[in-house]
Design a protein around this motif. Structure first.
Motif, PDB file in Angstrom:
ATOM      1  N   VAL A   1       1.116  -1.318  -0.374  1.00  0.00           N
ATOM      2  CA  VAL A   1      -0.217   0.183  -0.063  1.00  0.00           C
ATOM      3  C   VAL A   1       0.587   1.824  -0.240  1.00  0.00           C
ATOM      4  CG1 VAL A   1      -1.426   1.510   1.586  1.00  0.00           C
ATOM      5  CG2 VAL A   1      -2.260  -1.031   0.606  1.00  0.00           C
ATOM      6  N   VAL A   2       2.264   1.368   0.794  1.00  0.00           N
ATOM      7  CA  VAL A   2       2.566   2.266   0.817  1.00  0.00           C
ATOM      8  C   VAL A   2       3.393   2.743  -0.201  1.00  0.00           C
ATOM      9  CG1 VAL A   2       4.950   3.192   1.651  1.00  0.00           C
ATOM     10  CG2 VAL A   2       3.337   2.738   3.628  1.00  0.00           C
ATOM     11  N   LEU A   3       4.218   1.731  -1.105  1.00  0.00           N
ATOM     12  CA  LEU A   3       4.763   1.959  -2.112  1.00  0.00           C
ATOM     13  C   LEU A   3       3.331   1.730  -3.486  1.00  0.00           C
ATOM     14  CD1 LEU A   3       6.859  -1.340  -2.684  1.00  0.00           C
ATOM     15  CD2 LEU A   3       7.920   1.065  -2.121  1.00  0.00           C
ATOM     16  N   PHE A   4       2.818   1.905  -3.427  1.00  0.00           N
ATOM     17  CA  PHE A   4       1.014   1.446  -4.077  1.00  0.00           C
ATOM     18  C   PHE A   4       0.736   3.751  -4.286  1.00  0.00           C
ATOM     19  CE2 PHE A   4      -2.432   2.774  -5.852  1.00  0.00           C
ATOM     20  CZ  PHE A   4      -2.881   2.349  -7.294  1.00  0.00           C
ATOM     21  N   VAL A   5       0.673   3.897  -2.704  1.00  0.00           N
ATOM     22  CA  VAL A   5       0.899   5.218  -2.511  1.00  0.00           C
ATOM     23  C   VAL A   5       1.624   6.125  -2.952  1.00  0.00           C
ATOM     24  CG1 VAL A   5      -0.133   7.178  -0.960  1.00  0.00           C
ATOM     25  CG2 VAL A   5      -1.530   4.652  -1.059  1.00  0.00           C
ATOM     26  N   ALA A   6       3.089   5.737  -2.952  1.00  0.00           N
ATOM     27  CA  ALA A   6       3.895   6.886  -3.639  1.00  0.00           C
ATOM     28  C   ALA A   6       4.324   6.867  -4.599  1.00  0.00           C
ATOM     29  CB  ALA A   6       5.168   6.294  -2.428  1.00  0.00           C
ATOM     30  N   TYR A   7       4.389   5.620  -5.887  1.00  0.00           N
ATOM     31  CA  TYR A   7       4.458   5.561  -7.502  1.00  0.00           C
ATOM     32  C   TYR A   7       3.308   6.580  -7.571  1.00  0.00           C
ATOM     33  CZ  TYR A   7       8.824   3.843  -7.136  1.00  0.00           C
ATOM     34  OH  TYR A   7       9.736   3.301  -6.685  1.00  0.00           O
ATOM     35  N   PHE A   8       1.768   6.213  -6.739  1.00  0.00           N
ATOM     36  CA  PHE A   8       0.483   7.282  -7.072  1.00  0.00           C
ATOM     37  C   PHE A   8       0.712   8.812  -7.827  1.00  0.00           C
ATOM     38  CE2 PHE A   8      -3.088   9.163  -7.628  1.00  0.00           C
ATOM     39  CZ  PHE A   8      -4.036   8.671  -8.233  1.00  0.00           C
TER      40      PHE A   8
ATOM     41  N   ALA B   1       7.161  -8.153  -7.364  1.00  0.00           N
ATOM     42  CA  ALA B   1       5.154  -8.078  -6.480  1.00  0.00           C
ATOM     43  C   ALA B   1       6.079  -6.589  -6.330  1.00  0.00           C
ATOM     44  CB  ALA B   1       5.174  -8.614  -5.665  1.00  0.00           C
ATOM     45  N   VAL B   2       7.356  -6.371  -5.682  1.00  0.00           N
ATOM     46  CA  VAL B   2       7.363  -4.308  -5.237  1.00  0.00           C
ATOM     47  C   VAL B   2       7.367  -3.784  -6.388  1.00  0.00           C
ATOM     48  CG1 VAL B   2       9.325  -3.008  -4.433  1.00  0.00           C
ATOM     49  CG2 VAL B   2       8.279  -5.245  -3.439  1.00  0.00           C
ATOM     50  N   LEU B   3       7.863  -4.432  -7.772  1.00  0.00           N
ATOM     51  CA  LEU B   3       8.466  -3.476  -9.293  1.00  0.00           C
ATOM     52  C   LEU B   3       7.071  -3.528  -9.698  1.00  0.00           C
ATOM     53  CD1 LEU B   3      11.744  -5.530 -10.983  1.00  0.00           C
ATOM     54  CD2 LEU B   3      11.043  -2.768  -9.521  1.00  0.00           C
ATOM     55  N   LEU B   4       6.292  -4.618  -9.726  1.00  0.00           N
ATOM     56  CA  LEU B   4       4.493  -4.079 -10.372  1.00  0.00           C
ATOM     57  C   LEU B   4       3.669  -3.617  -9.673  1.00  0.00           C
ATOM     58  CD1 LEU B   4       2.752  -5.411 -12.674  1.00  0.00           C
ATOM     59  CD2 LEU B   4       1.961  -7.044 -10.808  1.00  0.00           C
ATOM     60  N   VAL B   5       3.447  -3.430  -8.226  1.00  0.00           N
ATOM     61  CA  VAL B   5       3.167  -2.437  -7.702  1.00  0.00           C
ATOM     62  C   VAL B   5       3.200  -1.268  -8.329  1.00  0.00           C
ATOM     63  CG1 VAL B   5       2.659  -1.479  -5.023  1.00  0.00           C
ATOM     64  CG2 VAL B   5       2.196  -4.084  -5.278  1.00  0.00           C
ATOM     65  N   GLY B   6       4.551  -0.602  -7.956  1.00  0.00           N
ATOM     66  CA  GLY B   6       5.349   0.678  -7.882  1.00  0.00           C
ATOM     67  C   GLY B   6       5.310   0.843  -9.736  1.00  0.00           C
ATOM     68  N   LEU B   7       5.042  -0.042 -10.380  1.00  0.00           N
ATOM     69  CA  LEU B   7       4.319   0.761 -12.004  1.00  0.00           C
ATOM     70  C   LEU B   7       3.335   0.595 -12.567  1.00  0.00           C
ATOM     71  CD1 LEU B   7       5.238   0.400 -15.167  1.00  0.00           C
ATOM     72  CD2 LEU B   7       5.194  -2.116 -14.898  1.00  0.00           C
ATOM     73  N   VAL B   8       2.213   0.039 -11.084  1.00  0.00           N
ATOM     74  CA  VAL B   8       0.711   0.278 -12.263  1.00  0.00           C
ATOM     75  C   VAL B   8       0.728   1.451 -10.914  1.00  0.00           C
ATOM     76  CG1 VAL B   8      -0.660  -0.575 -11.085  1.00  0.00           C
ATOM     77  CG2 VAL B   8       0.539  -2.582 -11.750  1.00  0.00           C
TER      78      VAL B   8
END
Length: 192
Positions: free
Chosen positions: A80-87, A158-165
């Motif tokens: 969640v942290v990575l998704f929000v950060a990269y968003f 998974a980390v790479l994919l979450v960041g990319l998405v």
């Protein structure tokens, strides 16, 4: 044969043509915008990780008897942290670049990958041992930097994919603001 009269373009067609010309002139990947998006993502990840660590420590949120293991909870929080950060990073790049929001989001993600590779190369070349404990803490303690296992590779993927998405969706959201402005303020170009 009589010449065929062409109907003048509608206001919508004029706006579409103007937007296509702007995209042709100013579109494409803007690496400077993506860099600032990456900085935003990095700062957001650090802040959110600190908040998540403080909350889990302050409230003693660890493994609940009969509940999911602490590693699973930490992995979800890290995602969640990575998704929000990269968003957020993608949003910044999409707003700054105006066009091609998804492309700007991918560029933000590429900045992160390139910087990570550069740091890894510098560490390998210098031969200096590096304490990766802060990195493990950043991803919620679910990454064991001492071993690279199949589980570790899955986690890395998974980390790479979450960041990319997250960055692509953020880039699209940032670009959408400009589309609303264009629709609201598009002048009607008179036909000749």
């Amino acid at each position: 044969m009589a010449p065929v009269e062409q109907t003048p373009p509608t206001a919508r067609e004029q706006r579409r043509a103007a937007k296509q010309e702007q995209r042709r002139q100013f579109g494409g990947t803007k690496w400077g915008s993506a860099f600032f998006g990456w900085l935003t993502a990095l700062g957001t990840a650090v802040l959110l990780s600190g908040i998540a660590a403080a909350v889990t420590q302050g409230y003693g949120l660890t493994a609940v008897p009969g509940g999911p293991p602490a590693g699973v909870v930490a992995g979800i929080v890290a995602a969640v942290v990575l998704f929000v950060a990269y968003f957020c990073g993608g949003y910044v790049a999409g707003r700054m670049a105006r066009f091609d929001g998804a492309r700007q989001g991918v560029a933000v993600w590429l900045w992160a990958v390139l910087v990570a590779v550069a740091v890894a190369v510098l560490v390998a070349v210098s031969g200096t041992p590096v304490d990766l404990t802060p990195l493990a803490a950043l991803v919620g303690g679910v990454l064991d930097p001492a071993s690279l296992t199949i589980g570790g590779l899955i986690l890395l993927s998974a980390v790479l994919l979450v960041g990319l998405v997250g960055s692509v969706l953020g880039g699209l959201a940032g670009m959408r603001f400009h589309r609303r402005v264009d629709r609201a303020t598009a002048p009607v170009v008179p036909t000749v």
